[in-house]
Motif scaffolding. Structure first.
Motif, PDB file in Angstrom:
ATOM      1  N   GLN A  16       0.831  -1.195   0.000  1.00 56.66           N
ATOM      2  CA  GLN A  16       0.000   0.000   0.000  1.00 56.66           C
ATOM      3  C   GLN A  16       0.872   1.253   0.000  1.00 56.66           C
ATOM      4  O   GLN A  16       1.377   1.685   1.045  1.00 56.66           O
ATOM      5  CB  GLN A  16      -0.934  -0.009   1.213  1.00 56.66           C
ATOM      6  CG  GLN A  16      -1.934  -1.162   1.182  1.00 56.66           C
ATOM      7  CD  GLN A  16      -2.867  -1.145   2.377  1.00 56.66           C
ATOM      8  OE1 GLN A  16      -2.432  -1.208   3.514  1.00 56.66           O
ATOM      9  NE2 GLN A  16      -4.158  -1.059   2.110  1.00 56.66           N
ATOM     10  N   HIS A  17       1.010   1.820  -1.182  1.00 54.78           N
ATOM     11  CA  HIS A  17       1.787   3.055  -1.320  1.00 54.78           C
ATOM     12  C   HIS A  17       1.333   3.767  -2.591  1.00 54.78           C
ATOM     13  O   HIS A  17       1.020   3.111  -3.587  1.00 54.78           O
ATOM     14  CB  HIS A  17       3.288   2.748  -1.401  1.00 54.78           C
ATOM     15  CG  HIS A  17       4.158   3.944  -1.195  1.00 54.78           C
ATOM     16  ND1 HIS A  17       4.472   4.815  -2.218  1.00 54.78           N
ATOM     17  CD2 HIS A  17       4.778   4.419  -0.082  1.00 54.78           C
ATOM     18  CE1 HIS A  17       5.256   5.777  -1.735  1.00 54.78           C
ATOM     19  NE2 HIS A  17       5.458   5.566  -0.456  1.00 54.78           N
ATOM     20  N   PRO A  18       1.283   5.093  -2.578  1.00 54.05           N
ATOM     21  CA  PRO A  18       0.836   5.811  -3.785  1.00 54.05           C
ATOM     22  C   PRO A  18       1.681   5.529  -5.005  1.00 54.05           C
ATOM     23  O   PRO A  18       1.170   5.576  -6.133  1.00 54.05           O
ATOM     24  CB  PRO A  18       0.944   7.292  -3.369  1.00 54.05           C
ATOM     25  CG  PRO A  18       0.862   7.281  -1.881  1.00 54.05           C
ATOM     26  CD  PRO A  18       1.510   6.003  -1.447  1.00 54.05           C
ATOM     27  N   ASN A  19       2.955   5.229  -4.796  1.00 54.09           N
ATOM     28  CA  ASN A  19       3.847   4.941  -5.917  1.00 54.09           C
ATOM     29  C   ASN A  19       4.347   3.514  -5.780  1.00 54.09           C
ATOM     30  O   ASN A  19       4.994   3.165  -4.791  1.00 54.09           O
ATOM     31  CB  ASN A  19       5.012   5.938  -5.943  1.00 54.09           C
ATOM     32  CG  ASN A  19       5.922   5.732  -7.142  1.00 54.09           C
ATOM     33  OD1 ASN A  19       6.747   4.821  -7.155  1.00 54.09           O
ATOM     34  ND2 ASN A  19       5.782   6.581  -8.147  1.00 54.09           N
ATOM     35  N   ALA A  20       4.047   2.673  -6.764  1.00 57.39           N
ATOM     36  CA  ALA A  20       4.390   1.255  -6.672  1.00 57.39           C
ATOM     37  C   ALA A  20       5.884   1.038  -6.543  1.00 57.39           C
ATOM     38  O   ALA A  20       6.356   0.223  -5.724  1.00 57.39           O
ATOM     39  CB  ALA A  20       3.858   0.516  -7.904  1.00 57.39           C
TER      40      ALA A  20
END
Length: 215
Positions: free
Chosen positions: A34-38
């Protein structure tokens, strides 16, 4: 935003220091970071687990997920705990990554059997669980020792207590070995070692001197 892990390459994991590690979400047998940028999420997770590339990261996460199983189902909170513990140990290479993964897995198993022991009924069941619990605890202790020895390159610390050195003296801390030196003669020569003095030679000389003084 939840981004699923992808295996496009074995790009080395960039080190981000002590930045927060992203959470993971389990959907069946699928792990999502879970992170905005993979890409950043994978880098941060790799930093926490000591993974050198994406293959190592995916592999160790899957192994941790299987070890987190509760009631035959991977447990998200248990997995998050194991990841946090690995980050706390801070593995520095691939060997430490594998060893710390084993350590957190053994710890989880140890606590499971500790819980079972609390609810065990009857002496036979208690004894069986106690034996397994003891083995797991000993295994964890051995793993800790192995990690410490690996980080110390196999050297054991030397502890010196109550050491005093007088004026003009010196102290050597460590292992001291004394070696005898043998000088080989050249061919055709002989070495006369002479008589070997005994421990009482000095006493005999003093006695002879006293007798000579009284005669």
């Amino acid at each position: 935003m939840t981004t699923a892990m992808t295996r496009n390459s074995t790009t080395p994991i960039v080190r981000y220091g002590s930045r927060p590690t992203p959470r993971v979400k389990l959907t069946g047998q699928r792990i999502a970071i879970q992170h905005p940028n993979a890409e950043t999420g994978e880098h941060l997770m790799g930093e926490a687990l000591g993974a050198v590339d994406q293959d190592a990261l995916h592999g160790i996460l899957k192994q941790l997920m299987k070890a987190s199983v509760i009631l035959q189902k991977p447990d998200e909170e248990n997995l998050a705990f194991m990841i946090s513990m690995m980050k706390g140990i801070a593995p520095r290479d691939s060997l430490e990554t594998m060893l710390t993964a084993q350590m957190v897995s053994v710890h989880v198993a140890t606590m499971r059997f500790a819980c079972r022991l609390a609810f065990a009924e009857g002496i036979p069941q208690q004894e069986g669980i106690s034996r397994t619990l003891t083995r797991l605890a000993r295994t964890f202790a051995a793993q800790m020792e192995a990690l410490n020895r690996h980080r110390g390159n196999g050297e054991r610390p030397i502890t010196v207590q109550n050491l005093s050195v007088q004026d003009g003296g010196s102290a050597i801390v460590g292992n001291v070995a004394q070696h005898a030196h043998l000088i080989a003669p050249e061919p055709g020569t002989a070495i006369d070692a002479g008589p070997v003095p005994s421990g009482n030679a000095g006493e005999r000389e003093r006695a002879e001197a006293m007798q000579g003084g009284t005669s």
